[in-house]
Write a protein that holds these residues in place. Sequence first.
Motif, PDB file in Angstrom:
ATOM      1  N   PRO A 119       9.140   9.588 -14.379  1.00 49.09           N
ATOM      2  CA  PRO A 119       9.394  10.585 -13.335  1.00 49.09           C
ATOM      3  C   PRO A 119       9.945   9.914 -12.100  1.00 49.09           C
ATOM      4  N   PRO A 120      10.613  10.680 -11.222  1.00 52.70           N
ATOM      5  CA  PRO A 120      11.116  10.078  -9.979  1.00 52.70           C
ATOM      6  C   PRO A 120       9.972   9.585  -9.112  1.00 52.70           C
ATOM      7  N   SER A 121      10.270   8.600  -8.277  1.00 52.14           N
ATOM      8  CA  SER A 121       9.251   8.038  -7.397  1.00 52.14           C
ATOM      9  C   SER A 121       8.725   9.099  -6.444  1.00 52.14           C
ATOM     10  N   ASN A 122       7.448   8.986  -6.084  1.00 52.53           N
ATOM     11  CA  ASN A 122       6.857   9.905  -5.120  1.00 52.53           C
ATOM     12  C   ASN A 122       7.360   9.620  -3.712  1.00 52.53           C
ATOM     13  N   THR A 123       7.201  10.580  -2.848  1.00 55.32           N
ATOM     14  CA  THR A 123       7.557  10.387  -1.451  1.00 55.32           C
ATOM     15  C   THR A 123       6.720   9.265  -0.849  1.00 55.32           C
ATOM     16  N   VAL A 124       7.365   8.421  -0.070  1.00 55.64           N
ATOM     17  CA  VAL A 124       6.659   7.306   0.557  1.00 55.64           C
ATOM     18  C   VAL A 124       5.642   7.831   1.564  1.00 55.64           C
ATOM     19  N   GLU A 125       4.424   7.333   1.480  1.00 60.19           N
ATOM     20  CA  GLU A 125       3.378   7.706   2.412  1.00 60.19           C
ATOM     21  C   GLU A 125       2.819   6.444   3.071  1.00 60.19           C
ATOM     22  N   SER A 126       2.036   6.638   4.129  1.00 61.73           N
ATOM     23  CA  SER A 126       1.403   5.504   4.802  1.00 61.73           C
ATOM     24  C   SER A 126       0.193   5.073   3.990  1.00 61.73           C
ATOM     25  N   ASP A 127       0.461   4.278   2.941  1.00 59.73           N
ATOM     26  CA  ASP A 127      -0.577   3.924   1.977  1.00 59.73           C
ATOM     27  C   ASP A 127      -0.436   2.457   1.603  1.00 59.73           C
ATOM     28  N   ASN A 128      -0.106   1.626   2.596  1.00 60.88           N
ATOM     29  CA  ASN A 128       0.170   0.221   2.313  1.00 60.88           C
ATOM     30  C   ASN A 128      -1.016  -0.688   2.592  1.00 60.88           C
ATOM     31  N   PHE A 129      -2.216  -0.144   2.591  1.00 62.32           N
ATOM     32  CA  PHE A 129      -3.435  -0.953   2.611  1.00 62.32           C
ATOM     33  C   PHE A 129      -4.585  -0.082   2.138  1.00 62.32           C
ATOM     34  N   GLY A 130      -5.625  -0.719   1.633  1.00 59.76           N
ATOM     35  CA  GLY A 130      -6.793   0.014   1.171  1.00 59.76           C
ATOM     36  C   GLY A 130      -7.948  -0.168   2.129  1.00 59.76           C
ATOM     37  N   THR A 131      -9.165  -0.003   1.603  1.00 58.35           N
ATOM     38  CA  THR A 131     -10.343  -0.137   2.458  1.00 58.35           C
ATOM     39  C   THR A 131     -10.556  -1.587   2.895  1.00 58.35           C
ATOM     40  N   SER A 132      -9.857  -2.535   2.264  1.00 62.73           N
ATOM     41  CA  SER A 132      -9.904  -3.927   2.699  1.00 62.73           C
ATOM     42  C   SER A 132      -9.124  -4.157   3.987  1.00 62.73           C
ATOM     43  N   ASN A 133      -8.270  -3.188   4.353  1.00 63.22           N
ATOM     44  CA  ASN A 133      -7.363  -3.322   5.506  1.00 63.22           C
ATOM     45  C   ASN A 133      -6.409  -4.511   5.355  1.00 63.22           C
ATOM     46  N   HIS A 134      -6.134  -4.887   4.118  1.00 61.70           N
ATOM     47  CA  HIS A 134      -5.239  -6.003   3.828  1.00 61.70           C
ATOM     48  C   HIS A 134      -3.861  -5.425   3.503  1.00 61.70           C
ATOM     49  N   PRO A 135      -2.890  -5.510   4.417  1.00 65.10           N
ATOM     50  CA  PRO A 135      -1.607  -4.814   4.224  1.00 65.10           C
ATOM     51  C   PRO A 135      -0.749  -5.436   3.126  1.00 65.10           C
ATOM     52  N   PHE A 136       0.093  -4.605   2.532  1.00 65.31           N
ATOM     53  CA  PHE A 136       0.987  -5.041   1.467  1.00 65.31           C
ATOM     54  C   PHE A 136       2.119  -4.038   1.332  1.00 65.31           C
ATOM     55  N   THR A 137       3.117  -4.400   0.554  1.00 68.27           N
ATOM     56  CA  THR A 137       4.183  -3.487   0.148  1.00 68.27           C
ATOM     57  C   THR A 137       4.431  -3.697  -1.334  1.00 68.27           C
ATOM     58  N   THR A 138       4.273  -2.646  -2.144  1.00 70.32           N
ATOM     59  CA  THR A 138       4.506  -2.724  -3.578  1.00 70.32           C
ATOM     60  C   THR A 138       5.636  -1.781  -3.960  1.00 70.32           C
ATOM     61  N   ALA A 139       6.590  -2.286  -4.738  1.00 67.42           N
ATOM     62  CA  ALA A 139       7.733  -1.468  -5.155  1.00 67.42           C
ATOM     63  C   ALA A 139       8.346  -2.061  -6.415  1.00 67.42           C
ATOM     64  N   ARG A 140       9.184  -1.280  -7.096  1.00 68.83           N
ATOM     65  CA  ARG A 140       9.915  -1.798  -8.241  1.00 68.83           C
ATOM     66  C   ARG A 140      10.870  -2.901  -7.803  1.00 68.83           C
ATOM     67  N   ASN A 141      11.021  -3.923  -8.643  1.00 70.54           N
ATOM     68  CA  ASN A 141      12.094  -4.872  -8.413  1.00 70.54           C
ATOM     69  C   ASN A 141      13.423  -4.168  -8.692  1.00 70.54           C
ATOM     70  N   PRO A 142      14.462  -4.403  -7.887  1.00 70.60           N
ATOM     71  CA  PRO A 142      15.717  -3.677  -8.071  1.00 70.60           C
ATOM     72  C   PRO A 142      16.416  -4.009  -9.381  1.00 70.60           C
ATOM     73  N   GLN A 143      16.131  -5.173  -9.959  1.00 69.83           N
ATOM     74  CA  GLN A 143      16.690  -5.573 -11.237  1.00 69.83           C
ATOM     75  C   GLN A 143      15.783  -6.648 -11.815  1.00 69.83           C
TER      76      GLN A 143
END
Length: 396
Positions: A119-143
């Motif tokens: 399915p198409p990717s979901n709309t980007v939301e402010s969800d780049n950290f969890g309860t650890s408050n440890h920030p990250f960015t996860t995404a598909r590799n372009p190739q």
Amino acid sequence: MKNQSFAVTVFSTFVLATSSLTTSSLAVAQTGGSTSGSRSPVASNSNTTVFTAPASGSQTQSIDYLNPRTLYPQVSSFAGRNQAEQIFPTGNQGYKPGSKASSSLSDNSVKLINPITLPPSNTVESDNFGTSNHPFTTARNPQTTGYPYSPSGRLFFNIGNSSYVCSASAIQRGVIVTAAHCVANFGAKQFYSNWQFVPAYNNGNAPYGVWTANKAIVLTSYYNGTDRCSQKGVICDDDVAVLVMTPKSGHNVGDSTGWYGFGYGGFGFTSFLNHTSAQLTQIGYPVSLDNGVIQERNESLAYTNSNGSYQQLIGSLMTGGSSGGPWLLNYGVNPNVYSPNTLGQNYTANPVVTGVTSWGYNDYSIKEQGASIFTSNNILTLYNAACTYTSLLACK
């Protein structure tokens, strides 16, 4: 559908508890035993334990590429979280450089399964950290093809007659690195079998073919269960393994994919805001994202601790299937630095692996993962053992 139904006091790529992997579920050869008149495929010394795969054509197991299970050790808590320390294990600091591909070998490309419609990717939301408050960015590799994407891939293997999957990456012409828990059952003196590395795996396609392991190497302390662990068999000093791959017609996997360098003993880490830190890129194939058929990329600031075992931690959205995937410094293609150098830039090393995904939390809201720190005592020892097999073109 990926099987993630096993219980979890050990993470979704250890969705299957280690205690359930009994000798009866594994071939005799995998336990170091031998049948009458045969030679044991397992050889140990004080540092490393090596499993030699059966000769080509004698392998009776097969891989289910469509529905593999995952092994991903999970924990409910870790005392070292948020307790960064300014120390690394004893040992030397250094790195081995990587290399771009020397040939394309495009005729190795095969289709393993029919592509899955995602399915198409979901709309980007402010969800780049969890309860650890440890920030990250996860995404598909372009190739996935071409350097630096191609040295990373999916690792399929068997436990008994069942198929499992982890992630892995090439660190030499014929050597790949992954998590030890994707290779052996901690403390049970049991190896798994039939490892098949698919570099740059992309939705059923193997653009560089499928490469089989001839040797599997873990530290003897992991094999016999004496490794130092915060949680036995899950959060340990040395959840690291290497596989020596079988060449094809005088070529090995790294000839067509290239390979990453690897760093150990704190290479690339620095003191920052009272943390021993490095900006790392994690690569893997977690089944919770895109059904595990797409190579995913995660960026996060790693920090280290040694509360019961030497670990590095990152924020991440990845889960089971990502085990064994590389954590990399300097991921990408290096820019050219021109002289005169008036702004202080320096040349940097090519992508360098500092660890591989080892474990996470069974509470997915924490969104944090851990890896054993690479040291001269684990990764360098394993690498040197792998490079003794020169007949396999491992490090030539």
